[in-house]
Design a protein around this motif. Structure first.
Motif, short mmCIF file in Angstrom:
data_model
loop_
_atom_site.label_atom_id
_atom_site.label_comp_id
_atom_site.label_asym_id
_atom_site.label_seq_id
_atom_site.Cartn_x
_atom_site.Cartn_y
_atom_site.Cartn_z
N SER A 108 0.83 -1.19 0.00
CA SER A 108 0.00 0.00 0.00
C SER A 108 0.87 1.25 0.00
N THR A 109 0.59 2.18 -0.93
CA THR A 109 1.34 3.42 -0.94
C THR A 109 0.89 4.36 0.18
N ALA A 110 -0.21 4.03 0.84
CA ALA A 110 -0.58 4.80 2.03
C ALA A 110 0.42 4.53 3.16
N ASP A 111 0.94 3.30 3.21
CA ASP A 111 1.94 2.93 4.21
C ASP A 111 3.36 3.13 3.71
N HIS A 112 3.52 3.11 2.40
CA HIS A 112 4.84 3.25 1.79
C HIS A 112 4.77 4.36 0.74
N PRO A 113 4.72 5.62 1.15
CA PRO A 113 4.53 6.73 0.21
C PRO A 113 5.71 6.88 -0.75
N ILE A 114 5.46 7.60 -1.83
CA ILE A 114 6.42 7.73 -2.92
C ILE A 114 6.88 9.17 -3.02
N GLN A 115 8.19 9.40 -3.05
CA GLN A 115 8.72 10.74 -3.23
C GLN A 115 9.19 10.88 -4.68
N SER A 116 8.24 11.02 -5.56
CA SER A 116 8.55 11.12 -6.98
C SER A 116 7.32 11.62 -7.72
N PHE A 117 7.55 12.13 -8.93
CA PHE A 117 6.43 12.50 -9.79
C PHE A 117 6.14 11.39 -10.81
N GLN A 118 6.80 10.28 -10.66
CA GLN A 118 6.52 9.13 -11.53
C GLN A 118 6.11 7.95 -10.67
N TRP A 119 5.02 7.32 -11.06
CA TRP A 119 4.58 6.08 -10.42
C TRP A 119 3.80 5.28 -11.45
N GLY A 120 3.96 3.98 -11.46
CA GLY A 120 3.26 3.15 -12.44
C GLY A 120 2.52 2.02 -11.77
N ASP A 121 1.30 1.76 -12.23
CA ASP A 121 0.55 0.59 -11.79
C ASP A 121 0.71 -0.48 -12.86
N TYR A 122 1.62 -1.41 -12.62
CA TYR A 122 1.90 -2.45 -13.60
C TYR A 122 1.09 -3.72 -13.33
N THR A 123 0.10 -3.61 -12.46
CA THR A 123 -0.80 -4.75 -12.21
C THR A 123 -2.19 -4.51 -12.79
N ALA A 124 -2.39 -3.39 -13.46
CA ALA A 124 -3.71 -3.08 -14.01
C ALA A 124 -4.11 -4.13 -15.04
N GLN A 125 -5.37 -4.50 -15.03
CA GLN A 125 -5.89 -5.50 -15.96
C GLN A 125 -6.70 -4.84 -17.07
N SER A 126 -6.91 -5.60 -18.14
CA SER A 126 -7.63 -5.06 -19.29
C SER A 126 -9.12 -4.93 -18.99
N ASP A 127 -9.74 -4.02 -19.71
CA ASP A 127 -11.20 -3.84 -19.66
C ASP A 127 -11.69 -3.56 -18.24
N ARG A 128 -11.02 -2.64 -17.57
CA ARG A 128 -11.39 -2.27 -16.19
C ARG A 128 -11.45 -0.75 -16.07
N THR A 129 -12.20 -0.29 -15.08
CA THR A 129 -12.16 1.12 -14.70
C THR A 129 -11.47 1.23 -13.35
N TYR A 130 -10.49 2.10 -13.27
CA TYR A 130 -9.73 2.31 -12.03
C TYR A 130 -9.88 3.75 -11.58
N LEU A 131 -9.99 3.93 -10.28
CA LEU A 131 -9.93 5.26 -9.66
C LEU A 131 -8.64 5.35 -8.86
N TYR A 132 -7.78 6.25 -9.24
CA TYR A 132 -6.53 6.48 -8.52
C TYR A 132 -6.65 7.77 -7.72
N ARG A 133 -6.37 7.68 -6.45
CA ARG A 133 -6.48 8.84 -5.56
C ARG A 133 -5.08 9.22 -5.10
N VAL A 134 -4.65 10.42 -5.47
CA VAL A 134 -3.31 10.90 -5.17
C VAL A 134 -3.40 11.92 -4.03
N VAL A 135 -2.76 11.61 -2.90
CA VAL A 135 -2.89 12.42 -1.70
C VAL A 135 -1.51 12.93 -1.27
N PRO A 136 -1.29 14.25 -1.22
CA PRO A 136 -0.04 14.78 -0.70
C PRO A 136 0.14 14.40 0.77
#
Length: 488
Positions: free
Chosen positions: A2-30
């Motif tokens: 979880s990036t809530a527990d392991h935050p990222i100090q970068s302007f680049q992040w990739g979700d490489y587990t996304a599956q085809s034919d799906r709708t995703y909601l990504y919530r980016v929190v400073p």
């Protein structure tokens, strides 16, 4: 994690587990504060709504509304935290493509290949294949099944290299020899390195399967590879003509003039929207014409270059990669730079070599395993991306290793795809997945090999200014990445 527990100090992040034919909601929190006492700025959160496209399941030929391209990358990362945790680093069962480990490693590549061959379902269809390694029995059996269904199948296979024995054993086990479905290619100069299949319906070429994937357990499931289907009659017809020259067992000397005539290089950049096949052998023994043409395209990049290297980096590309400029140059190679491989000191050039985390390589990480399916363990793709996030991207992909022999004496095929943003998006996403995976492991290896290194390297920095400054420093690759990746 979880990036809530392991935050990222970068302007680049990739979700490489996304599956085809799906709708995703990504919530980016400073997030602010100390590592153990994080403060979330919920009021400044941003929500992104992303819809992934549906994967084409190859249930019959596409209609006019279909894309011209279907692209399948395998997982290519058996040495990974995911494989270690999911399968406890088990030895993959190469003979059983339906096993959970093999399905995970395939990531749809094997299934797409089998479905493509399976389109030849009756006497209206034909398949023409040219294959280097042809020793994965389930695929050979699929060709045999197509013959039994009435399809006209002919396969040019390598009958000269060390793969000859395994190829012919696989052919025999499938009964393809008795079906008169194979054509041995015995030219001894260079290597017979193609991996393509042409699909015909009622004698009309309609599509070609190409890319870097050998028909072997290692090619399909082991190191990183791509299978690329082009639904274009002109392109498929060009490949069919090339196949006929290979089936005639023409030597490099005899095939060169035909390949150059039937797949000429454009004068400069290809036309917008074009798909340009490039067939080898094509260059004279003392010529660098084709590699220079590729290097010139690379040199036209204004923002980003992505380059995969299975073996050595030719000097023509080294000169482009070593320049001091503001173009981000990403290189991922199967192993580290060798003697004489020079890519310069420009900090906008980022290099990663294939690897995995051994015992104790990184605190709190699980030990990863090696790749038992290949001798070339990690990177086998052969593609180059020029400004993939721009409005006019260039994608070069196929079987050739961007080497002099690949243009002079080998059987090879490449396609150059101009201005197709969908194709570029797919290749760029997959490139960054593989690059990020190996770059982290490459840095761990480099840092731990030093006598003295910063013990805090890689950890979060508690002061915003400590990490943020480089992302807004015009001289930093991180600032260029922030701007280029947003398309700004």
């Amino acid at each position: 994690m979880s990036t809530a527990d392991h935050p990222i100090q970068s302007f680049q992040w990739g979700d490489y587990t996304a599956q085809s034919d799906r709708t995703y909601l990504y919530r980016v929190v400073p997030t602010y504060g100390s590592v153990k006492n994080l403060i979330l700025d919920e009021a400044s959160a941003v929500i992104l709504d992303v819809r992934t496209e549906a994967e084409f399941l190859l249930k019959g030929l596409p209609g006019p509304e279909r894309s011209r391209h279907d692209i399948y990358f395998n997982r290519g990362v058996i040495g990974s935290q995911a494989y270690a945790r999911r399968f406890e680093n088990a030895m993959p069962d190469g003979a059983n493509p339906a096993s959970p480990e093999m399905k995970w490693l395939s990531r749809g590549l094997f299934e797409a290949l089998m479905r493509f061959i399976g389109l030849a379902e009756d006497r209206h269809y034909a398949l023409r294949a040219a294959l280097y390694e042809f020793h994965y029995q389930p695929v050979a059996n699929a060709f045999a099944k197509a013959v039994e269904a009435g399809a006209d199948v002919k396969i040019v296979y390598d009958a000269e290299s060390n793969y000859k024995k395994d190829n012919e054993q696989t052919i025999s086990s499938a009964g393809l020899g008795q079906m008169n479905a194979v054509v041995p290619r015995t030219v001894s100069e260079g290597i017979r390195h193609n991996k393509f299949i042409v699909l015909l319906k009622d004698d009309v070429p309609v599509a070609v399967w190409t890319g870097s994937t050998n028909i072997s357990v290692g090619g399909i499931f082991g190191h990183s590879n791509v299978g690329h289907i082009v639904w274009d009659e002109d392109v498929a017809r060009a490949y069919l003509g090339y196949w006929k020259r290979l089936a005639d067992n023409l030597t490099p000397t005899r095939i060169r003039p035909h390949n150059r005539r039937e797949s000429p290089l454009p004068d400069g950049r290809p036309l917008p929207g074009s798909i340009t096949p490039v067939f080898s052998a094509r260059d004279q023994p003392d010529s660098t014409e084709t590699l220079q043409w590729y290097a010139d395209r690379m040199n036209e990049a204004t923002r980003i270059i992505c380059f995969t290297v299975a073996f050595n980096i030719d000097k023509l590309f080294q000169r482009v990669l070593a320049q001091d400029n503001d173009v981000l140059r990403y290189i991922v190679k199967d192993d580290d730079l060798g003697d004489g491989e020079i890519i310069g000191q420009d900090r906008d050039t980022l290099f990663a070599a294939g690897g995995y985390l051994g015992e104790g390589a990184l605190a709190n990480f699980t030990k990863e395993r090696n790749n038992p399916l290949n001798s070339n363990d990690y990177i086998h793709d052969k593609f180059m991306l020029v400004d993939p996030l721009g409005d006019a991207p260039l994608v070069v992909t196929g079987s050739a290793n961007f080497s002099q022999p690949s243009q002079r004496i080998n059987d090879e095929n490449m396609i150059v795809i101009c201005d197709d943003t969908r194709v570029a998006d797919i290749y760029f996403g997959e490139f960054m997945r593989i690059f990020d995976h190996h770059y982290a492991r490459y840095l761990v290896k480099k840092l731990t090999s030093l006598d003295r290194h910063d013990p805090d390297a890689g950890y979060l920095k508690p002061d915003t200014k400590d990490w943020l400054a480089s992302h807004f420093n015009p001289a930093s690759y991180k600032a260029k990445r922030r701007i280029y990746f947003m398309g700004g």
